[in-house]
Scaffold this motif. Structure first.
Motif, PDB file in Angstrom:
ATOM      1  N   ILE A 222       0.842  -1.204   0.000  1.00 30.65           N
ATOM      2  CA  ILE A 222       0.000   0.000   0.000  1.00 30.65           C
ATOM      3  C   ILE A 222       0.875   1.252   0.000  1.00 30.65           C
ATOM      4  CG2 ILE A 222      -1.663   1.337   1.341  1.00 30.65           C
ATOM      5  CD1 ILE A 222      -2.842  -1.300   2.311  1.00 30.65           C
ATOM      6  N   LEU A 223       1.941   1.228   0.798  1.00 27.00           N
ATOM      7  CA  LEU A 223       2.852   2.380   0.876  1.00 27.00           C
ATOM      8  C   LEU A 223       3.475   2.672  -0.481  1.00 27.00           C
ATOM      9  CD1 LEU A 223       4.508   4.472   2.525  1.00 27.00           C
ATOM     10  CD2 LEU A 223       6.175   2.655   2.934  1.00 27.00           C
TER      11      LEU A 223
ATOM     12  N   SER B 278       2.375   1.736  -3.415  1.00 26.24           N
ATOM     13  CA  SER B 278       1.360   2.163  -4.384  1.00 26.24           C
ATOM     14  C   SER B 278       1.015   3.640  -4.192  1.00 26.24           C
ATOM     15  CB  SER B 278       0.110   1.297  -4.257  1.00 26.24           C
ATOM     16  OG  SER B 278      -0.586   1.570  -3.049  1.00 26.24           O
ATOM     17  N   LEU B 279       0.947   4.084  -2.939  1.00 33.10           N
ATOM     18  CA  LEU B 279       0.717   5.510  -2.666  1.00 33.10           C
ATOM     19  C   LEU B 279       1.868   6.354  -3.194  1.00 33.10           C
ATOM     20  CD1 LEU B 279      -0.711   5.414   0.977  1.00 33.10           C
ATOM     21  CD2 LEU B 279      -1.943   6.085  -1.091  1.00 33.10           C
TER      22      LEU B 279
ATOM     23  N   SER C 271       1.512   6.400  -7.051  1.00 33.16           N
ATOM     24  CA  SER C 271       0.375   7.207  -7.501  1.00 33.16           C
ATOM     25  C   SER C 271       0.600   8.687  -7.234  1.00 33.16           C
ATOM     26  CB  SER C 271      -0.911   6.736  -6.817  1.00 33.16           C
ATOM     27  OG  SER C 271      -0.810   6.871  -5.404  1.00 33.16           O
TER      28      SER C 271
ATOM     29  N   ARG D 143      -2.540  12.573  -2.306  1.00 34.37           N
ATOM     30  CA  ARG D 143      -2.432  11.295  -3.029  1.00 34.37           C
ATOM     31  C   ARG D 143      -1.301  10.437  -2.456  1.00 34.37           C
ATOM     32  NH1 ARG D 143      -5.956   8.360  -5.011  1.00 34.37           N
ATOM     33  NH2 ARG D 143      -5.130   7.421  -3.128  1.00 34.37           N
TER      34      ARG D 143
ATOM     35  N   PRO E 162      -5.030   6.331   1.321  1.00 35.49           N
ATOM     36  CA  PRO E 162      -5.186   5.077   0.570  1.00 35.49           C
ATOM     37  C   PRO E 162      -6.582   4.885   0.002  1.00 35.49           C
ATOM     38  CG  PRO E 162      -5.300   4.641   2.921  1.00 35.49           C
ATOM     39  CD  PRO E 162      -5.051   6.117   2.775  1.00 35.49           C
TER      40      PRO E 162
ATOM     41  N   THR F 285      -9.500   4.799  -2.459  1.00 27.40           N
ATOM     42  CA  THR F 285      -9.421   4.641  -3.909  1.00 27.40           C
ATOM     43  C   THR F 285     -10.631   3.870  -4.406  1.00 27.40           C
ATOM     44  OG1 THR F 285      -8.104   3.687  -5.684  1.00 27.40           O
ATOM     45  CG2 THR F 285      -8.044   2.544  -3.584  1.00 27.40           C
TER      46      THR F 285
ATOM     47  N   GLY G 190      -3.712   0.586  -8.735  1.00 27.68           N
ATOM     48  CA  GLY G 190      -4.256  -0.585  -8.060  1.00 27.68           C
ATOM     49  C   GLY G 190      -4.186  -1.823  -8.932  1.00 27.68           C
TER      50      GLY G 190
ATOM     51  N   ALA H   6      -4.755   3.912  -5.870  1.00 26.48           N
ATOM     52  CA  ALA H   6      -3.699   3.245  -5.100  1.00 26.48           C
ATOM     53  C   ALA H   6      -4.106   1.793  -4.903  1.00 26.48           C
ATOM     54  CB  ALA H   6      -3.493   3.943  -3.753  1.00 26.48           C
ATOM     55  N   TYR H   7      -3.238   1.027  -4.301  1.00 23.83           N
ATOM     56  CA  TYR H   7      -3.493  -0.401  -4.093  1.00 23.83           C
ATOM     57  C   TYR H   7      -4.345  -0.597  -2.841  1.00 23.83           C
ATOM     58  CZ  TYR H   7      -2.639  -5.341  -3.320  1.00 23.83           C
ATOM     59  OH  TYR H   7      -2.789  -6.678  -3.112  1.00 23.83           O
ATOM     60  N   ALA H   8      -5.376  -1.456  -2.946  1.00 26.57           N
ATOM     61  CA  ALA H   8      -6.257  -1.697  -1.802  1.00 26.57           C
ATOM     62  C   ALA H   8      -6.493  -3.174  -1.539  1.00 26.57           C
ATOM     63  CB  ALA H   8      -7.599  -0.995  -2.015  1.00 26.57           C
TER      64      ALA H   8
END
Length: 649
Positions: A7-8, A10-11, A14, A48, A52, A54, A61, A342-344
């Motif tokens: 997640i970090l 991906s943030l 993004s 952004r 997280p 999204t 993601g 972002a990734y979730a």
């Protein structure tokens, strides 16, 4: 932990994509949209990096979800007790039976190793992020503590009333503390819940004070300190991403431009010019003071001065069409915020990319007369403690794990010869290291600022520049507003770094100063004034720590020589410079001719200002010609003797 790291990252990705997208459109909106919009648009990029939240399907993601499926497939195909496909199942009868190992042994090899990697990465990330955050907070608290320790609360009722008037104009009801600190060179604001405007110890007139108060109070009203600390949080969390430092730089620059725009929007043309003069004056007095903690200063450094002056000179209220286009851009940025996403989803594996600063190569750091020369990849961690007495210089060549001191040197006139002679006799220095030291010494004794700004301005010092007409010389300096803004920034930078030992010191402080002031005033449609001063001191009392001498008797006179070159094509640069410098010299001679008793008596009854005004008027008449006219205005007189102090404005 691997889920958190994914997640970090991906943030971070993004946020970087949105940052680059906004930055890519900057050439289109830089000179069109309001500076306030250009300041707050970076807030979308900052969020952004942090939030997280999204939609279900996003660009980033989807990218990270595709990374997460490969390990699961690999683990399924290698499981010892299950065929990978139906065809494999059919062929099991023809296969030799292989002894089955406990499943925990094999799956432990596949799953356990990534877990330890992610745990290590998480520990490294968390440790460095925490250290960086604690360091920033500690530095800021130390900065505030140090600043408040050196602060002297201002009780002058006139200054406090001026601050109150500025607060009323900006509709600010909160209490704002006002202090003075001799340890700073540029006004600043500090404090979250108890804001405090801190002024330097230098003399500041009422107009400059009003612009300073408007500037700093605008920072407070815009909650810029909170905004800057939000960016610091982004930097701490994404310390491994080089683009967050670019975001920090853009926000800091946009912050000052936004504040300038807000202030000049309520000023007329003349006041805007004076506001720009205030920026230049504080830039000249300081060496672009830099702090490693978020603070709100009037000047952020010479590198931003060009853009800020250009924005001030070219300020125009935005049309309704521009406002509509701005709104569309804002909506577009918000849409991109969600589309990039972002990734979730729960991750299975993570890959972390790192970024490392480049090593320091031949950088020079000056601290109280000591010049530290870093070479061979050495950094500030390798820097030893060193000092030198006031008026002297020393060079310390810093290497990885060792250092060599050269000096101290007391005679600046023979500095180059003394340094070269000592370096020649030192066997511990290589030829390359000797060259570095001598080159650094040349920058002090010969040209004190070998920067691009210095080199650019030196191109105007031709062999016959004094014989050129004022018109030709000024036109060569700048013919467009952009060129003028570039010239003013370069001149301010050089003036703030040059020393009186520089062989071109007079060229920068007289000829170029006069011409840049003329061009700026011409652009702003204002009269030109040579602001200068004279003084008389006697009966020394003691020597101060900085090498300056305190006198029992002091008299300081500030005055403006307002002049107009009516026919610049007929007046040479030499004639103009001589006329203005001769005016100051004659005023100094007149002050020197007065006795201490005459000065103190005239200061007490006001006749001193009358006498100086009469002298200035006579000088203006005698030095004025058909092509160049002068007038004089006495702006300030201060006389002190044995405890008696008189100030005449």
């Amino acid at each position: 932990m691997n889920e958190f790291m994914k997640i970090l990252l991906s943030l971070s990705l993004s946020g970087t994509l949105l940052l680059l997208l906004i930055l890519g459109f900057k050439p289109l909106y830089k000179n069109k949209f309001s500076r306030r919009w250009q300041y707050y648009i970076w807030l979308i990029a900052a969020l952004r990096f942090l939030l997280p939240f999204t939609p279900d399907t996003t660009i980033v993601g989807s990218l990270f979800e595709s990374f997460g499926t490969a390990p699961i497939t690999s683990q399924t195909s290698t499981a010892p007790h299950m065929p990978a496909s139906a065809s494999d199942f059919k062929n099991t009868e023809n296969m030799e039976t292989e002894p089955l190992l406990p499943s925990k042994d094999k799956t432990g090899t596949v799953i356990g190793k990534p877990f330890h990697i992610y745990a290590c990465l998480f520990f490294i990330w968390f440790t460095l992020a925490l250290i960086l955050f604690v360091r920033k907070v500690t530095i800021y608290r130390s900065f505030i503590k140090y600043g408040r320790a050196g602060n002297n609360e201002i009780s002058d009722i006139n200054i406090l009333n001026l601050l109150s008037d500025c607060k009323e104009k900006l509709h600010i009801k909160a209490s704002v503390e006002l202090c003075q600190n001799s340890g700073i060179t540029s006004p600043m604001m500090a404090g979250f819940f108890h804001p405090c405007i801190i002024l330097p110890a230098s003399e500041i007139n009422d107009k400059e004070l009003s612009y300073i108060f408007m500037h700093e109070l605008t920072h407070y009203k815009q909650k810029d300190m909170l905004y800057k600390w939000l960016i610091q949080l982004v930097v701490c969390i994404h310390w491994f991403n080089p683009f967050v430092y670019l975001l920090e730089k853009e926000v800091n620059k946009a912050c000052e431009l936004s504040c300038d725009e807000k202030v000049i929007s309520i000023l007329d043309g003349k006041a805007r010019r004076e506001y720009g003069d205030t920026l230049i004056s504080f830039m000249k007095l300081s060496n672009a003071q830099k702090n490693s903690c978020p603070s709100l200063t009037l000047t952020e450094g010479g590198e931003q001065l060009k853009e800020r002056l250009g924005a001030i000179m070219n300020f125009k209220k935005k049309s309704k069409i521009i406002a509509a286009v701005t709104a569309l851009f804002s909506v577009g940025a918000c849409i991109c915020f969600f589309i990039i996403g972002a990734y979730a989803a729960p991750p299975a594996e993570n890959k972390k990319s790192t970024w490392k600063d480049g090593e320091i190569q031949n950088d020079i750091l000056k601290e109280d007369g000591v010049y530290y020369i870093f070479c061979d990849g050495a950094g500030e961690d390798d820097k030893p403690l060193s000092s030198v007495s006031a008026g002297s210089v020393k060079f310390v060549l810093v290497r990885k794990g060792s250092y060599t001191s050269i000096g101290p040197f007391n005679n600046m006139e023979t500095l180059m010869e003394d340094v070269a002679k000592q370096c020649e006799s030192m066997k511990s220095l290589t030829d390359k290291e000797k060259e570095l030291v001598i080159k650094t010494a040349a920058g002090i004794g010969g040209t004190s600022d070998p920067s691009p700004s210095y080199a650019k301005l030196m191109t105007y010092k031709t062999e016959n520049y004094l014989e050129q007409s004022v018109a030709d010389f000024n036109n060569a300096l700048a013919s467009t507003p952009d060129e003028l803004a570039d010239l003013l920034a370069a001149q301010a930078h050089v003036i703030s770094t040059i020393t009186s030992y520089d062989e071109n010191y007079d060229f920068f402080t007289t000829t170029l100063n006069f011409s840049t002031d003329e061009l700026y005033c011409q652009h702003m449609d204002e009269e030109v004034a040579f602001c200068t001063g004279i003084s008389k001191m006697s009966r020394p009392l003691k020597e101060l720590n900085e090498g300056e001498i305190m006198y029992e008797f002091n008299c300081f006179v500030d005055f403006n020589v307002v002049y107009s070159v009516n026919a610049p094509e007929l007046v040479s640069v030499a004639q103009r410079d001589y006329t203005l410098l001769a005016f100051r010299e004659e005023m100094q001679n007149y002050l020197d001719s007065l006795s201490e008793a005459e000065i103190m008596a005239g200061a007490a009854d006001g006749k001193l200002k009358t006498a100086l005004t009469d002298k200035g008027d006579k000088l203006a008449d005698s030095l004025s010609t058909e092509h160049m006219t002068l007038s004089c205005e006495i702006t300030l007189i201060e006389a002190m003797d044995a405890g008696d102090i008189y100030t005449i404005e």
